[in-house]
Write an enzyme that holds these catalytic residues in place. Structure first.
Site, PDB file in Angstrom:
ATOM      1  N   LYS A 193       0.822  -1.215   0.000  1.00 26.25           N
ATOM      2  CA  LYS A 193       0.000   0.000   0.000  1.00 26.25           C
ATOM      3  C   LYS A 193       0.858   1.268   0.000  1.00 26.25           C
ATOM      4  CE  LYS A 193      -2.215  -1.146   3.841  1.00 26.25           C
ATOM      5  NZ  LYS A 193      -1.826  -2.498   4.236  1.00 26.25           N
ATOM      6  N   ARG A 202      -9.930   0.303   8.992  1.00 23.63           N
ATOM      7  CA  ARG A 202      -9.563  -1.086   9.259  1.00 23.63           C
ATOM      8  C   ARG A 202     -10.641  -1.840  10.002  1.00 23.63           C
ATOM      9  NH1 ARG A 202      -3.583  -0.070   9.046  1.00 23.63           N
ATOM     10  NH2 ARG A 202      -2.541  -2.064   9.137  1.00 23.63           N
ATOM     11  N   ARG A 235      -0.765  -9.812  12.876  1.00 20.82           N
ATOM     12  CA  ARG A 235      -1.321  -8.693  12.098  1.00 20.82           C
ATOM     13  C   ARG A 235      -2.109  -9.215  10.895  1.00 20.82           C
ATOM     14  NH1 ARG A 235       4.123  -6.113  11.242  1.00 20.82           N
ATOM     15  NH2 ARG A 235       3.163  -4.799   9.660  1.00 20.82           N
TER      16      ARG A 235
HETATM   17  P1  ADP Z   1       0.868  -2.486   7.933  1.00 16.44           P
HETATM   18  O1  ADP Z   1      -0.328  -2.206   7.096  1.00 16.44           O
HETATM   19  O2  ADP Z   1       2.086  -2.788   7.102  1.00 16.44           O
HETATM   20  O3  ADP Z   1       0.629  -3.472   9.028  1.00 16.44           O
HETATM   21  P2  ADP Z   1       0.716   0.157   9.135  1.00 16.44           P
HETATM   22  O4  ADP Z   1       1.922   1.008   9.168  1.00 16.44           O
HETATM   23  O5  ADP Z   1      -0.410   0.557   8.269  1.00 16.44           O
HETATM   24  O6  ADP Z   1       1.311  -1.250   8.740  1.00 16.44           O
HETATM   25  O7  ADP Z   1       0.135  -0.050  10.628  1.00 16.44           O
HETATM   26  C1  ADP Z   1       0.948  -0.501  11.689  1.00 16.44           C
HETATM   27  C2  ADP Z   1       0.113  -0.656  12.974  1.00 16.44           C
HETATM   28  O8  ADP Z   1      -0.533   0.598  13.311  1.00 16.44           O
HETATM   29  C3  ADP Z   1      -1.037  -1.658  12.908  1.00 16.44           C
HETATM   30  O9  ADP Z   1      -0.599  -2.980  13.139  1.00 16.44           O
HETATM   31  C4  ADP Z   1      -1.953  -1.104  14.030  1.00 16.44           C
HETATM   32  O10 ADP Z   1      -1.471  -1.465  15.312  1.00 16.44           O
HETATM   33  C5  ADP Z   1      -1.818   0.394  13.905  1.00 16.44           C
HETATM   34  N1  ADP Z   1      -2.851   0.962  13.003  1.00 16.44           N
HETATM   35  C6  ADP Z   1      -2.636   1.530  11.785  1.00 16.44           C
HETATM   36  N2  ADP Z   1      -3.803   1.926  11.238  1.00 16.44           N
HETATM   37  C7  ADP Z   1      -4.783   1.577  12.112  1.00 16.44           C
HETATM   38  C8  ADP Z   1      -6.203   1.682  12.111  1.00 16.44           C
HETATM   39  N3  ADP Z   1      -6.873   2.227  11.075  1.00 16.44           N
HETATM   40  N4  ADP Z   1      -6.893   1.228  13.182  1.00 16.44           N
HETATM   41  C9  ADP Z   1      -6.254   0.691  14.219  1.00 16.44           C
HETATM   42  N5  ADP Z   1      -4.920   0.537  14.286  1.00 16.44           N
HETATM   43  C10 ADP Z   1      -4.180   0.969  13.247  1.00 16.44           C
END
Ligand code: ADP
Length: 208
Positions: free
Chosen positions: A34, A109, A166
């Site tokens: 992404k 999410r 995750r």
């Molecule tokens: P990836 O998609 O590669 O797992 P991100 O950088 O998007 O990594 O997100 C890392 C972490 O941040 C997630 O595992 C979660 O803990 C938190 N996070 C990110 N976006 C959200 C969201 N929309 N709602 C809840 N937690 C989030």
């Protein structure tokens, strides 16, 4: 009278502009690419990129109360609670009132986040244009994330059990957001394996 008319047309023009915003939800499991694709989309469409993961990492880096709160969850590979995430996202959008569109990366999410996003955008006279999901097999995701962890030092990319958690959270809590926008005719699934350019072309052919 002229003053009133001018006001009216100004409001009308503003409203038309908002309706024509391009708001893309870039969707997919962790490691699906992404962030990489968002960067290319920003260049092509000249729109704002909002990554909730990056926002949390920024807060964590500065040891803010929000960052400290997020850290507990991120370290385990769990989702940060909706009320925290939704509030942070709204602030970021409100800080950028003049953009012509937004790429939402890592948000929504959960269904609750999706509903909150829809009503928030509706208040602004706009809406989600497309959800584009990147489809990548789980074993490929694990390989990519471990590699990213070596290069970036990102804590949640270093440990295979956190990575698998995750991916599991994505399957159990996040994937339904695809169906939520699919019933509105907005979701597209794109094969996320190939060269960066090949995948980018698949994405832009959906948007254009
Ligand atoms: P990836 O998609 O590669 O797992 P991100 O950088 O998007 O990594 O997100 C890392 C972490 O941040 C997630 O595992 C979660 O803990 C938190 N996070 C990110 N976006 C959200 C969201 N929309 N709602 C809840 N937690 C989030």
């Amino acid at each position: 009278m002229f003053h009133w008319l001018r006001q009216f047309f100004r409001k009308f023009a503003l409203q038309m502009n908002k309706k024509s915003m391009i708001n893309i939800v870039l969707f997919g499991p962790p490691g699906s690419g992404k962030g990489t694709q968002a960067e290319l989309l920003v260049k092509k469409y000249n729109i704002l990129h909002i990554s909730t993961g990056d926002l949390f990492r920024y807060e964590m880096g500065n040891n803010t109360p929000l960052g400290l709160k997020a850290k507990e969850y991120m370290a385990k590979g769990e989702l940060v609670p909706d009320e925290v995430t939704i509030g942070m996202l709204k602030n970021k959008v409100n800080d950028n009132p003049d953009v012509t569109g937004i790429i939402f990366d890592g948000f929504p999410r959960t269904i609750r986040q999706a509903e909150a996003l829809d009503s928030f955008l509706a208040e602004k006279g706009t809406e989600v244009t497309n959800l584009i999901a990147l489809d990548v097999p789980e074993e490929e995701l694990v390989v990519r994330l471990l590699k990213r962890g070596e290069a970036s030092g990102r804590a949640d990319d270093k440990d295979e059990s956190i990575i698998r958690n995750r991916i599991h959270v994505y399957q159990s809590e996040t994937k339904q957001v695809f169906d939520y926008y699919d019933t509105k005719g907005k979701s597209s699934l794109i094969f996320g394996v190939g060269t960066i350019d090949e995948i980018f072309n698949r994405i832009t052919s959906v948007i254009d």
